[in-house]
Design an enzyme around this catalytic site. Sequence first.
Site, PDB file in Angstrom:
ATOM      1  N   CYS A  72       3.053  -4.798   6.726  1.00 37.01           N
ATOM      2  CA  CYS A  72       2.728  -4.533   5.331  1.00 37.01           C
ATOM      3  C   CYS A  72       3.921  -3.939   4.581  1.00 37.01           C
ATOM      4  O   CYS A  72       4.907  -3.522   5.177  1.00 37.01           O
ATOM      5  CB  CYS A  72       1.540  -3.574   5.248  1.00 37.01           C
ATOM      6  SG  CYS A  72      -0.016  -4.310   5.789  1.00 37.01           S
ATOM      7  N   HIS A 112       0.829  -1.205   0.000  1.00 37.84           N
ATOM      8  CA  HIS A 112       0.000   0.000   0.000  1.00 37.84           C
ATOM      9  C   HIS A 112       0.861   1.252   0.000  1.00 37.84           C
ATOM     10  O   HIS A 112       2.074   1.215   0.223  1.00 37.84           O
ATOM     11  CB  HIS A 112      -0.939   0.000   1.214  1.00 37.84           C
ATOM     12  CG  HIS A 112      -0.246   0.045   2.543  1.00 37.84           C
ATOM     13  ND1 HIS A 112       0.243   1.214   3.100  1.00 37.84           N
ATOM     14  CD2 HIS A 112       0.043  -0.927   3.450  1.00 37.84           C
ATOM     15  CE1 HIS A 112       0.789   0.961   4.269  1.00 37.84           C
ATOM     16  NE2 HIS A 112       0.691  -0.341   4.514  1.00 37.84           N
TER      17      HIS A 112
END
Length: 199
Positions: free
Chosen positions: A147, A131
């Site tokens: 992440c 992301h």
Amino acid sequence: MPNERFPLPATDISKVDPRFLRQEVPYSTYEPPGTIVIDTPNRHLYLVQGGGTALRYGIGVGKEGLEFAGEARIGRKAEWPRWIPTSDMIAREPERYGPLAGGMEPGLTNPLGARALYLYQDGKDTLFRIHGTPEAWSIGTAVSSGCIRMLNQDVIDLFNRVPEGTRVVVIQAEPPMSAAVLPDEAPTSTAAENPLLSF
């Protein structure tokens, strides 16, 4: 990027080490074109191209003990996603994440940034994502909750290049010498510094 849903200001790349800026590099691999290879130790994400090259992006990765490893597929893509902290994040840091348990609306300060690619294994969400981030300084570091972070402009570029179902290979460690492939046996991965793409 003024035409985004939330007009995206230019990233101050003076805060980013030049080796983490998006560029096309020589890259020999067994993986077919279109595969995403995430080299966690070196903080790079490669989108394999044809002809022995790849697009290379700088990334931020998970703190020790929170990293993802192995293979996955992009099971979902989202523009300006809503963010909800995981139950593990809330348990680890209740004062920080507890008030956000109901989620955070999309926007320039949202931790998922402008785009998110959701990693799935066997059809199930792993809760790990590739992301964007508004924190340019974090590219090249290990600060996330697991992440893969990218500059917002980079994740938009990657988002536009890969479809759902794209294979993602995450490497967590350099291969041991005993497992290394000799040059005359098979290709080895290389990544020369050779900026070719405008930002």
